[in-house]
Design an enzyme around this catalytic site. Structure first.
Site, PDB file in Angstrom:
ATOM      1  N   LYS A 123       4.764  -0.701  -5.985  1.00 20.51           N
ATOM      2  CA  LYS A 123       3.587  -1.662  -6.691  1.00 20.51           C
ATOM      3  C   LYS A 123       3.662  -2.241  -6.850  1.00 20.51           C
ATOM      4  CE  LYS A 123       0.940   3.349  -5.640  1.00 20.51           C
ATOM      5  NZ  LYS A 123      -0.079   4.043  -5.992  1.00 20.51           N
ATOM      6  N   LYS A 206       1.036   3.365   5.628  1.00 23.37           N
ATOM      7  CA  LYS A 206       0.760   4.046   5.889  1.00 23.37           C
ATOM      8  C   LYS A 206      -1.106   3.830   4.684  1.00 23.37           C
ATOM      9  CE  LYS A 206       0.427   5.658   1.259  1.00 23.37           C
ATOM     10  NZ  LYS A 206       0.599   6.542  -0.048  1.00 23.37           N
ATOM     11  N   LYS A 209      -5.518   4.602   0.040  1.00 21.66           N
ATOM     12  CA  LYS A 209      -7.237   4.302  -0.594  1.00 21.66           C
ATOM     13  C   LYS A 209      -6.678   3.195  -1.122  1.00 21.66           C
ATOM     14  CE  LYS A 209      -6.249   8.572  -3.681  1.00 21.66           C
ATOM     15  NZ  LYS A 209      -5.236   8.339  -4.804  1.00 21.66           N
TER      16      LYS A 209
HETATM   17  N1  AQP Z   1      -1.688   8.479   5.021  1.00 20.60           N
HETATM   18  C1  AQP Z   1      -1.672   9.346   4.060  1.00 20.60           C
HETATM   19  N2  AQP Z   1      -0.252  10.543   5.470  1.00 20.60           N
HETATM   20  C2  AQP Z   1      -0.257  11.943   5.075  1.00 20.60           C
HETATM   21  N3  AQP Z   1      -0.349  11.917   3.058  1.00 20.60           N
HETATM   22  C3  AQP Z   1      -1.128  11.457   2.176  1.00 20.60           C
HETATM   23  N4  AQP Z   1      -0.913  11.218   0.961  1.00 20.60           N
HETATM   24  C4  AQP Z   1      -1.668  10.166   0.508  1.00 20.60           C
HETATM   25  N5  AQP Z   1      -1.583   9.174   1.934  1.00 20.60           N
HETATM   26  C5  AQP Z   1      -1.171   9.658   2.976  1.00 20.60           C
HETATM   27  C6  AQP Z   1      -1.265  12.433   0.296  1.00 20.60           C
HETATM   28  O1  AQP Z   1      -2.110  12.982  -0.699  1.00 20.60           O
HETATM   29  C7  AQP Z   1      -1.804  13.048  -2.140  1.00 20.60           C
HETATM   30  C8  AQP Z   1      -2.608  13.021  -3.077  1.00 20.60           C
HETATM   31  O2  AQP Z   1      -1.739  11.268  -2.712  1.00 20.60           O
HETATM   32  P1  AQP Z   1      -1.915  10.031  -4.192  1.00 20.60           P
HETATM   33  O3  AQP Z   1      -3.636   9.855  -3.920  1.00 20.60           O
HETATM   34  O4  AQP Z   1      -1.910  11.352  -5.883  1.00 20.60           O
HETATM   35  O5  AQP Z   1      -1.059   9.523  -4.433  1.00 20.60           O
HETATM   36  P2  AQP Z   1      -0.416   8.487  -2.961  1.00 20.60           P
HETATM   37  O6  AQP Z   1       0.115   9.467  -2.281  1.00 20.60           O
HETATM   38  O7  AQP Z   1       0.291   6.696  -3.651  1.00 20.60           O
HETATM   39  O8  AQP Z   1      -2.013   8.247  -2.414  1.00 20.60           O
HETATM   40  P3  AQP Z   1      -2.499   6.759  -1.737  1.00 20.60           P
HETATM   41  O9  AQP Z   1      -3.875   6.922  -0.762  1.00 20.60           O
HETATM   42  O10 AQP Z   1      -1.944   5.884  -1.093  1.00 20.60           O
HETATM   43  O11 AQP Z   1      -2.813   5.885  -2.778  1.00 20.60           O
HETATM   44  P4  AQP Z   1      -3.230   4.769  -3.815  1.00 20.60           P
HETATM   45  O12 AQP Z   1      -3.011   4.195  -3.257  1.00 20.60           O
HETATM   46  O13 AQP Z   1      -3.424   4.692  -5.139  1.00 20.60           O
HETATM   47  O14 AQP Z   1      -1.092   4.950  -3.996  1.00 20.60           O
HETATM   48  C9  AQP Z   1      -0.234  13.631  -1.818  1.00 20.60           C
HETATM   49  O15 AQP Z   1      -0.102  14.834  -1.591  1.00 20.60           O
HETATM   50  C10 AQP Z   1       0.159  12.415  -1.004  1.00 20.60           C
HETATM   51  O16 AQP Z   1       1.719  12.639  -0.228  1.00 20.60           O
END
Ligand code: AQP
Length: 347
Positions: A123, A206, A209
């Protein structure tokens, strides 16, 4: 089938997890987190689920948008089956224990541990010196989120494994440094076929969002046509589907779509392979699109219904915060005592 939850040490089983309001939730968040959160609650375990707004501001957020996204995540939790009566559902900034314990644990954690976090490296990118201090320190706040409740189990997707391991290290170092067994060593729960849902444009990356490409993900806010279109355009290879799970090795895009199907249908991967053995993507993709629309459509409709009543969402978060505060406040007070802080103010 997931293993029955084992309680480490002598602590009662308690589950905590959180989601950042940093954008609209994806199918990855749903399958890797939300769906499993509701399952844990339905198993009768004590569950706390948080919208971690303090984490979201590690990168700049427009204030009005942050409020909107916080409500949207709360609505996603509820629409996915988290019942605010049976689970404690709240937003992090309303429970000050998170920030207080976050500070104390950032004095226990080591800077070197933080620099090793792959998510910080991803990030912060090439310009790490310009990243916020919060982005570097955020895993210590995440440890505090978990330990404020002396949580024993944390359901997360695969991408959060390293941060849970760090929370374990921080809990163990605190216990060691203060010669106590105050904190449990929390266990990550990374289960099921969809612990890492991958991008629809690149099966080695992955689904996220914050990915700049909207076509890379299915958002929980997408309508049926958009879902079908994104699945139709999802990257695949030219081969038909194999008849065994092993046959998917080396085919990340195909494997991702089959995993998504299995997770949405609640079927073992082998069963899906049996059903679609030899099928071309021209057959498989419409079946997957129909399934995704059937499963996600009711969730999106319920989210839209809830989002039309923002005051009701805020009231739910407020009630949840009171319940969370009642658990966390005495725990953090004990941490102050253990660390030697005087607490003589009359309250
Ligand atoms: N692609 C994924 N597959 C399975 N689990 C996922 N999680 C996120 N992406 C996947 C799980 O969702 C929960 C919440 O995650 P978060 O939004 O707090 O942060 P993150 O893990 O960083 O998810 P994102 O979507 O990738 O968000 P951004 O883009 O903002 O960094 C967690 O339990 C995560 O494991």
């Amino acid at each position: 089938m997931a293993e029955p939850v084992q309680t480490p040490q002598a602590f009662p089983t308690r589950i905590f997890s959180g989601i950042q309001p940093s954008g609209s939730l994806t199918l990855g968040n749903y399958l890797g987190a939300l769906k499993r959160f509701a399952q844990k609650q339905d198993e009768g375990i004590e569950t706390l689920y948080c919208v971690v707004d303090l984490h979201a501001v590690t990168v700049w957020q427009d204030p009005a948008r942050l409020r909107q996204q916080t409500r949207e995540i709360a609505a996603s939790y509820i629409a996915s089956g988290v019942d605010p009566k049976r689970s404690i559902l709240y937003n992090q900034s309303q429970v000050t224990a998170h920030a207080e314990l976050g500070w104390l644990l950032s004095c226990v954690a080591r800077i070197g541990w933080m620099y090793r976090m792959t998510q910080f490296k991803d990030k912060s990118g090439a310009n790490a010196e310009n990243a916020s201090l919060g982005l570097l320190a955020y895993p210590a706040l995440m440890a505090a989120d978990i330990l404020s409740f002396r949580t024993t189990h944390v359901p997360v997707g695969e991408d959060q494994k390293q941060h849970i391991e760090l929370a374990r290290d921080i809990a163990a170092k605190f216990n060691h440094d203060y010669k106590t067994d105050f904190f449990p060593i929390p266990e990550p729960l990374i289960e099921g076929p969809a612990t890492r849902v991958m991008s629809l444009r690149d099966g080695t990356k992955k689904m996220s969002k914050s990915d700049p490409s909207d076509a890379s993900r299915i958002n929980l806010t997408d309508d049926a046509d958009t879902i079908a279109k994104k699945i139709r355009k999802a990257k695949t290879d030219a081969e038909p589907l194999p008849d065994t799970v092993e046959g998917l090795e080396g085919r990340p895009d195909a494997k991702n779509l089959v995993n998504i199907y299995a997770a949405l249908a609640d079927l073992p991967l082998a069963k899906v392979m049996e059903e679609f053995a030899g099928a071309q993507f021209g057959t498989f993709k419409p079946a997957l699109a129909d399934l995704a629309v059937a499963k996600l459509g009711p969730i999106t409709a319920e989210m839209n219904r809830l989002m039309a009543e923002p005051d009701e969402i805020d009231a739910i978060l407020g009630r949840g915060a009171e319940r969370a505060d009642a658990i966390a406040r005495p725990i953090v007070a004990q941490v102050y005592d253990i660390m030697g802080m005087i607490r003589s103010r009359q309250v």
